[in-house]
Design a protein around this motif. Structure first.
Motif, mmCIF file in Angstrom:
data_model
loop_
_atom_site.group_PDB
_atom_site.id
_atom_site.type_symbol
_atom_site.label_atom_id
_atom_site.label_comp_id
_atom_site.label_asym_id
_atom_site.label_seq_id
_atom_site.Cartn_x
_atom_site.Cartn_y
_atom_site.Cartn_z
ATOM 1 N N THR A 536 0.871 -1.178 0.000
ATOM 2 C CA THR A 536 0.000 0.000 0.000
ATOM 3 C C THR A 536 0.911 1.232 0.000
ATOM 4 N N VAL A 537 0.466 2.252 -0.718
ATOM 5 C CA VAL A 537 1.191 3.527 -0.727
ATOM 6 C C VAL A 537 0.246 4.578 -0.158
ATOM 7 N N VAL A 538 0.716 5.312 0.831
ATOM 8 C CA VAL A 538 -0.120 6.322 1.485
ATOM 9 C C VAL A 538 -0.151 7.574 0.607
ATOM 10 N N LEU A 539 -1.372 8.018 0.247
ATOM 11 C CA LEU A 539 -1.457 9.140 -0.700
ATOM 12 C C LEU A 539 -1.897 10.462 -0.063
ATOM 13 N N ASN A 540 -2.451 10.411 1.147
ATOM 14 C CA ASN A 540 -2.867 11.680 1.767
ATOM 15 C C ASN A 540 -2.884 11.520 3.283
ATOM 16 N N ASP A 541 -3.133 12.637 3.971
ATOM 17 C CA ASP A 541 -3.218 12.531 5.442
ATOM 18 C C ASP A 541 -4.401 13.318 6.000
ATOM 19 N N GLU A 542 -5.393 13.595 5.159
ATOM 20 C CA GLU A 542 -6.550 14.369 5.631
ATOM 21 C C GLU A 542 -7.620 13.444 6.201
ATOM 22 N N PHE A 543 -7.232 12.660 7.176
ATOM 23 C CA PHE A 543 -8.197 11.744 7.810
ATOM 24 C C PHE A 543 -7.677 11.404 9.208
ATOM 25 N N GLU A 544 -8.590 10.888 10.040
ATOM 26 C CA GLU A 544 -8.170 10.364 11.348
ATOM 27 C C GLU A 544 -8.515 8.889 11.381
ATOM 28 N N GLY A 545 -7.743 8.110 12.153
ATOM 29 C CA GLY A 545 -7.890 6.656 12.149
ATOM 30 C C GLY A 545 -7.121 6.120 10.956
ATOM 31 N N GLY A 546 -7.584 5.011 10.421
ATOM 32 C CA GLY A 546 -6.975 4.479 9.202
ATOM 33 C C GLY A 546 -5.634 3.806 9.435
ATOM 34 N N GLY A 547 -5.033 3.361 8.363
ATOM 35 C CA GLY A 547 -3.783 2.609 8.428
ATOM 36 C C GLY A 547 -4.042 1.165 8.034
ATOM 37 N N PRO A 560 3.530 8.287 7.113
ATOM 38 C CA PRO A 560 3.133 9.543 6.447
ATOM 39 C C PRO A 560 3.000 9.406 4.928
ATOM 40 N N VAL A 561 2.498 10.482 4.336
ATOM 41 C CA VAL A 561 2.254 10.525 2.881
ATOM 42 C C VAL A 561 3.516 10.137 2.099
ATOM 43 N N GLY A 562 3.326 9.329 1.064
ATOM 44 C CA GLY A 562 4.429 8.960 0.176
ATOM 45 C C GLY A 562 5.146 7.692 0.599
ATOM 46 N N HIS A 563 4.824 7.201 1.813
ATOM 47 C CA HIS A 563 5.497 5.990 2.280
ATOM 48 C C HIS A 563 4.807 4.744 1.746
ATOM 49 N N LEU A 564 5.560 3.649 1.821
ATOM 50 C CA LEU A 564 5.055 2.377 1.322
ATOM 51 C C LEU A 564 5.079 1.333 2.443
ATOM 52 N N VAL A 565 4.014 0.541 2.481
ATOM 53 C CA VAL A 565 3.964 -0.611 3.387
ATOM 54 C C VAL A 565 3.893 -1.839 2.485
#
Ligand SMILES: O=C(O)CCC(=O)C(=O)O
Ligand SMILES: [Fe+2]
Length: 638
Positions: A536-547, A560-565
């Motif tokens: 998964t690649v994180v594309l934004n951070d305008e949310f709470e919870g998640g992951g 954070p944004v731009g990172h990869l799991v």
């Protein structure tokens, strides 16, 4: 003639999904594996005239209503399930709603309406009981007969018949006549009775933890028309009985019907049901079960038995046999049949498509994609094969295979080991972003624009655990960006972390996912992916919870944004619920191309110990929002 009482446990299982089916307005599918003891006690199939169960069947058939048939089914169920007589008594004696006239079966005062006293005494109750008594006892092992005796009482049977006429036949008529509200109301009353039974300490009807819907099925059994059940046995059944929501608006009476399991194997193929468990039962096991059911001389002549007995045969309906084997999880057998089919008929696109699916189910990713490619070449007009191959090509064109470099220069990662032990049993998270905020914003904007002009986000591309997403290969801008990133940044990282060659990494599916806290999808239940490796690649951070939540880690990883799991596809994971805002990620399912010697599973040593997880979604390892039910495998669509 073979007439069969009912596949109780199939109905129960179908009914377990009834609410879900109502919500999703889809029918349940898939062959059910079930043990059907009540049916075994009563089925006249294979019997000839003179056999008490054959005679009971004929008597029930001559009778104008289904009451005898239904009452016998209830007794057989009670006997087969070891119920106390009080279970049948509750059916027979309660002062349950009685909206119709009296009963012709009632003995002295049990009938409720006028008319029962005046009618001709009907000896069918007595005759029916005698036949039931002899027939059922003859099928029971000696040690079970004493236990069954109280259930085979003539007075109880007569009262049961009366009750069936009073309660069930009006329901049947109401359902048939479209008076669904009336029928539903009465059914509810029956369910209340059932609940009272359980409170009294009677055994629950379908096992201690059976869902309430299972109880509904028990009652609905009685609403079935006899006609539905006049179907012969086949170990390659054409149909199964299913409960379905009524087509009318709810509240409506669900109904049972025969649904086809597959296309006809031959134009003249008669309807059929499996009356013995067939899934994963060998030829010998099925033959024994059939003899026990239909008599010592019964020999099944179905296509599956013929095929297995002869060790494969020319002219067998290989695709139908393979579909059946796939439903049972006999993937190696299915693969062999489909290979035989495509070598006999090289242009059979359906067979090529299924062959790929069977190989994929066996985690033979390379062989699966190769089968689809070969099939598309040989059957160029097959739509599904065509789509699959276009998709495969779009991820290869300038993509992963072009990754020249190996693992050198790969971004460093934080590593979380997962249970299982193999070198790939881990989750890795990039230590620095792989993508800039601008790239991520552009990806989201491209997906939103695509969704806006193409009718919205898709919600059913994945079978078991669908995401709300846009397929990467359908958005040219996204595809270019993704392929470029795979080749230059992602594949080297995966190669370094998972000890595979970057140039061997292939994309099985990739999609941009949208979670929304205010309407739409806010989380993804626990599941395993249809992949060797997932990311998964994180594309934004305008949310709470998640992951991305990992069951083994008992926590979510939300860099954070731009990172990869990245993780191996067998790890049990889910999308942690978001509580506000909108969350976007890219998710990709990957496999590793291997030179596959005919039957070897890929990468056995890499994933040794990483068993594909199957756990309840309701497990407390999953944070709120996980829901109930089984952990699922995430399968791709197009
Ligand atoms: O939301 C996430 O982080 C997980 C997504 C996922 O597991 C999937 O799309 O298969
Ligand atoms: Fe996943």
């Amino acid at each position: 003639m073979i007439r069969c009482i009912q596949k109780f446990s199939e109905l129960i299982r179908s009914a377990g999904g009834l609410q879900q089916a109502q919500q999703q307005s889809q029918t349940l599918s898939g062959k059910q594996q079930a043990h059907r003891p009540a049916h075994a006690l009563l089925c006249p199939g294979g019997c000839s005239s003179g056999d008490p169960l054959y005679e009971l069947d004929s008597l029930a058939e001559r009778h104008p209503s289904d009451a005898l048939f239904i009452a016998a089914a209830l007794v057989a169920t009670a006997v087969a399930e070891g119920r106390p007589a009080s279970w049948l008594e509750a059916w027979a004696d309660d002062s349950f709603v009685c909206s119709s006239g009296g009963s012709r079966w009632a003995d002295g005062g049990e009938g409720e309406g006028e008319g029962s006293e005046d009618e001709e005494p009907d000896c069918a109750a007595e005759e029916g009981w005698a036949l039931l008594h002899t027939g059922v006892l003859s099928r029971l092992p000696a040690e079970a007969r004493a236990l069954a005796a109280p259930l085979l009482d003539p007075g109880l049977f007569a009262r049961l018949l009366a009750a069936v006429e009073r309660r069930v036949l009006p329901l049947q008529a109401a359902a048939a006549g479209g008076e669904v509200h009336e029928a539903t109301a009465q059914l509810d009353a029956l369910l209340a009775l059932e609940a009272a039974d359980s409170e009294d300490g009677l055994p629950p009807h379908a096992g201690a933890d059976a869902p309430a819907a299972a109880v509904t099925a028990r009652r609905l059994v009685c609403l079935l028309s006899q006609q539905t059940l006049r179907v012969s046995h086949s170990c390659l059944p054409r149909s199964q009985l299913q409960l379905e929501p009524h087509a009318d608006a709810p509240p409506a009476m669900p109904r049972a019907r025969l649904v086809p399991l597959r296309p006809l194997a031959a134009a003249e193929e008669p309807p059929s049901l499996a009356w013995v468990p067939t899934a994963n039962a060998s030829l010998e096991e099925r033959a024994a079960a059939l003899r026990a059911r239909f008599g010592a001389s019964f020999a099944c002549a179905c296509e599956r038995c013929s095929y297995e007995a002869r060790g494969g045969s020319v002219g067998a309906p290989l695709v139908a046999l393979a579909r059946d084997a796939m439903e049972d999880g006999r993937l190696a057998a299915a693969t062999a049949m489909l290979r035989a089919r495509v070598s006999a008929c090289r242009t059979d696109g359906d067979a090529w498509m299924l062959l790929g699916t069977a190989l994929l189910g066996s985690e033979r990713w390379t062989a699966a994609h190769e089968a689809w490619r070969a099939g598309a070449e040989l059957a160029p007009h097959h739509a599904l094969l065509g789509r699959q191959c276009r998709k495969d090509r779009s991820y290869r064109a300038d993509g992963v295979a072009a990754a020249a470099g190996g693992a050198e220069g790969a971004a460093p990662c934080e590593v979380h080991a997962l249970a299982g032990g193999g070198p790939a049993c881990k989750v890795v998270v990039s230590r620095s972003p792989l993508f800039s905020a601008v790239e991520c914003e552009r990806a989201v904007a491209a997906a939103e624009a695509h969704a806006a002009k193409s009718g919205g986000w898709t919600t059913s591309r994945h079978r078991a655990v669908p995401t709300t997403d846009v397929p990467v290969h359908e958005v040219p801008e996204l595809l270019r960006w993704f392929n470029h990133a795979m080749a230059g940044r992602i594949a080297p990282l995966l190669a370094a972390q998972f000890r595979v060659a970057a140039a061997d990494i292939r994309v099985h599916d990739a999609f941009l996912v949208r979670y929304s806290a205010s309407g739409g999808q806010a989380h993804l239940p626990l599941h395993t992916d249809e992949s060797v490796l997932s990311l998964t690649v994180v594309l934004n951070d305008e949310f709470e919870g998640g992951g991305t939540f990992f069951a083994d880690l008992r926590r979510s990883l939300s860099p954070p944004v731009g990172h990869l799991v990245a993780f191996h596809g067998r790890a049990l994971h889910g999308g942690e619920p978001i509580v506000s805002g909108v969350r976007y990620i890219v998710a990709a399912f990957l496999y590793v191309a291997v030179e596959e010697p005919a039957a070897a599973p890929p990468l056995p040593e890499l994933f040794a110990g990483c068993k594909r997880a199957r756990r309840d979604r309701g497990d407390d390892a999953m944070p709120a929002g996980g829901g109930g039910g089984e952990a699922e495998t995430f399968c791709f669509g197009f």
